[in-house]
Scaffold this active site. Structure first.
Site, short mmCIF file in Angstrom:
data_model
loop_
_atom_site.label_atom_id
_atom_site.label_comp_id
_atom_site.label_asym_id
_atom_site.label_seq_id
_atom_site.Cartn_x
_atom_site.Cartn_y
_atom_site.Cartn_z
N GLU A 136 0.85 -1.18 0.08
CA GLU A 136 0.05 -0.04 0.04
C GLU A 136 0.90 1.28 -0.17
OE1 GLU A 136 -4.09 -1.16 2.19
OE2 GLU A 136 -2.28 -1.56 3.41
N GLU A 156 -3.98 -10.06 3.83
CA GLU A 156 -4.88 -9.51 5.03
C GLU A 156 -6.10 -10.45 5.25
OE1 GLU A 156 -3.07 -5.68 3.67
OE2 GLU A 156 -3.71 -7.52 2.73
#
Length: 544
Positions: A136, A156
């Site tokens: 990210e 995740e």
């Protein structure tokens, strides 16, 4: 030829002038002769970079300097050979409330938004693992240059979450939206070349060519892979609705929403807000903060820390070379096959010969599919010996009982085999449905009994990470190391527990509610998560 390739191999990471720069917190920074600002992440005392609040706060300070100094470009990369960054530090969320987590995320988003908006070209150079929050961070840059050994992904979902630091909307904006969604839904990492093919990175180079690639980006010779026909098409709600419907159907087949809400939440986010980055950002923050409070996420986080504990104990020689498995049913057959695959000499016993024959056939199929090398398959099968008489019990280092879940049957087996075990041998059981206390009383107090965490569960077919562990007495690190330390290529403790992945798309699984809590293994580090009985610990503000 081999010596030539060795001579040409990469010997050091290209860090520009930051190599000689003074370490300031988690970062090193310096500007080169082209007025390029090199910002290198190098967390002190750690082999792997992770992203936590301190990293983000210091990054914010560097963004301030970048805005003031107005460099021609900014290069962000890692000084760790292991990779760019392995993701967020999960411990920072332990004990925090939903509101506190939402606040942390908003602060981090603000920093990455400021980085994305700086006037200078921002270039992320990615080597090794670039996962979760690390990816990210890279996505907030204008260019992404991947070294050929790079592996990128959003794991995740393995923790019952989805990306929470901009990954949901930045990945679908720069890469093929369907490929980006698939990556987030499965949690699987992809190699650098595939990442370039889907538009996630702009170039793939060898480490020795990083400086040249940075120059190409600086002088507009490197084209970005961002956008494309699919990105434009899926900015429209009807197109997303159709694709989301298909995603939702496939996901439901593999992961029920009540047990794994994260992938379903992700699909909902993309369908509703995929054409509006700002709206999707706000929805991502709210959804992540809510998901981390769910039982699924907290149980999977507990499993994550248990695995980390096991890896920390995986040191030295366990002295376990020979393994005997009692019971050739589905569970016992899988355990025996995996142990043989990992380099142990295995004897497999049962009261009848027919189940043993069936187990050997199943092992052959599994080994052929996973090893993909006839010679390795042959060697593994040579290490797997049928033993209907149970002769291996007397000389094997580890005996694993995998009989049917009947307490009286197990007690009878323990009474028979316990006197036959050699001195120092370990007795293990895969019991998960029977009362722990009853199984404990069936074994002599002098001999530890373990319920090995994470063994492949062929009977349930759910591939949910297991977190059960049974002990007659506290074993201490020495005994744990005997079980976990590698005795073969990866070791029984290293190979078996890591095979079943918590993949909510490719592996069906119910939330086990944390039953069978590991005694002492996951205390202190996970404040605020659930106890084994499902009750919550008293909340205290967690480190962030």
């Amino acid at each position: 030829m081999g010596r030539m390739l060795d001579a040409l191999s990469d010997r050091a990471l290209e860090l520009g002038p930051a190599r000689a720069a003074e370490q300031q917190g988690n970062w090193r920074a310096a500007t080169d002769e082209d007025y390029v600002y090199w910002l290198v992440l190098d967390r002190p005392g750690k082999a792997v970079n992770t992203i936590d609040r301190s990293v983000i706060e210091e990054l914010s300070q560097h963004v301030d300097r970048i805005i003031d100094q107005r460099p021609s470009a900014v290069v962000i990369r890692s000084a760790k050979p292991s990779g760019f960054a392995a993701g967020a530090d999960i411990q920072q969320f332990a004990g925090a409330s939903t509101g506190e987590i939402r606040g942390m995320l908003k602060e981090a988003h603000l920093v990455l938004d400021r980085l994305a908006e700086v006037q200078a070209k921002t270039i992320a150079v990615i080597n090794g693992h670039c996962l979760g929050a690390g990816l990210e961070l890279a996505l907030a840059c204008d260019f992404r240059i991947a070294v050929s050994d790079a592996s990128l992904g959003f794991p995740e979902v393995m923790l019952g979450l989805h990306p929470g630091l901009g990954g949901t909307y930045r990945s679908t904006a720069v890469a093929d939206p369907l490929e980006a969604m698939t990556m987030m839904l499965t949690g699987k990492a992809m190699p650098a070349k595939k990442a370039k093919a889907i538009g996630l990175v702009d170039a793939v180079v060898e480490e020795r060519h990083v400086s040249t690639a940075v120059q190409a980006a600086l002088y507009n010779e490197l084209k970005t892979a961002a956008g494309g026909f699919k990105t434009q098409a899926f900015s429209l709600r009807p197109a997303r609705a159709l694709a989301a419907s298909q995603m939702r159907k496939k996901t439901t087949e593999k992961a029920a929403k009540e047990h794994y809400p994260a992938p379903h939440r992700l699909i909902d986010l993309w369908e509703a807000h995929g054409g509006n980055p700002k709206a999707m950002q706000e929805a991502e923050i709210d959804s992540f903060a809510e998901l981390i409070e769910t039982d699924t996420a907290q149980n999977l986080v507990r499993v994550f820390f248990l695995r980390e504990t096991m890896r920390g104990l995986k040191q030295g020689d366990s002295a376990i070379k020979n393994v005997h498995v009692i019971g050739a049913g589905a569970m016992g057959a899988d355990i025996a096959a995996w142990a043989a695959r990992e380099g142990f000499h295995v004897t497999l016993g049962d009261v009848a010969t027919q189940p043993i024959g069936k187990a050997i056939r199943a092992a052959t199929k599994m080994l052929t599919a996973t090893l993909k090398d006839p010679l390795k398959v042959r060697d593994a099968l040579d290490r797997l010996t049928p033993d209907p008489a149970g002769l291996g019990i007397a000389h094997d280092d580890l005996v694993i009982e995998a009989a049917p879940e009947k307490l009286e049957l197990k007690r009878k087996i323990y009474a028979d085999i316990e006197p036959r075990l050699k001195e120092g041998a370990l007795l293990a059981t895969n019991t998960s449905a029977l009362p722990r206390r009853g199984a404990r009383r069936s074994v002599a107090p002098r001999r530890p009994a373990f319920l090995q965490p994470g063994l492949p569960d062929a009977t349930h077919r759910d591939r949910q990470p297991r977190q059960d562990q049974l002990r007659n007495r506290p074993p201490g690190d020495r005994l744990l190391r005997r079980i976990i330390a590698p005795a073969g290529p990866r070791g029984l403790g290293a190979g078996l527990p890591r095979q079943p992945r918590a993949d909510p798309v490719h592996g069906r699984g119910a939330d086990h509610g944390g039953r069978g809590h590991s005694e002492g293994a996951d205390r202190s580090r996970r404040r605020g998560f659930r106890h084994a009985d499902g009750t919550r610990r008293t909340r205290r503000p967690g480190r962030a």
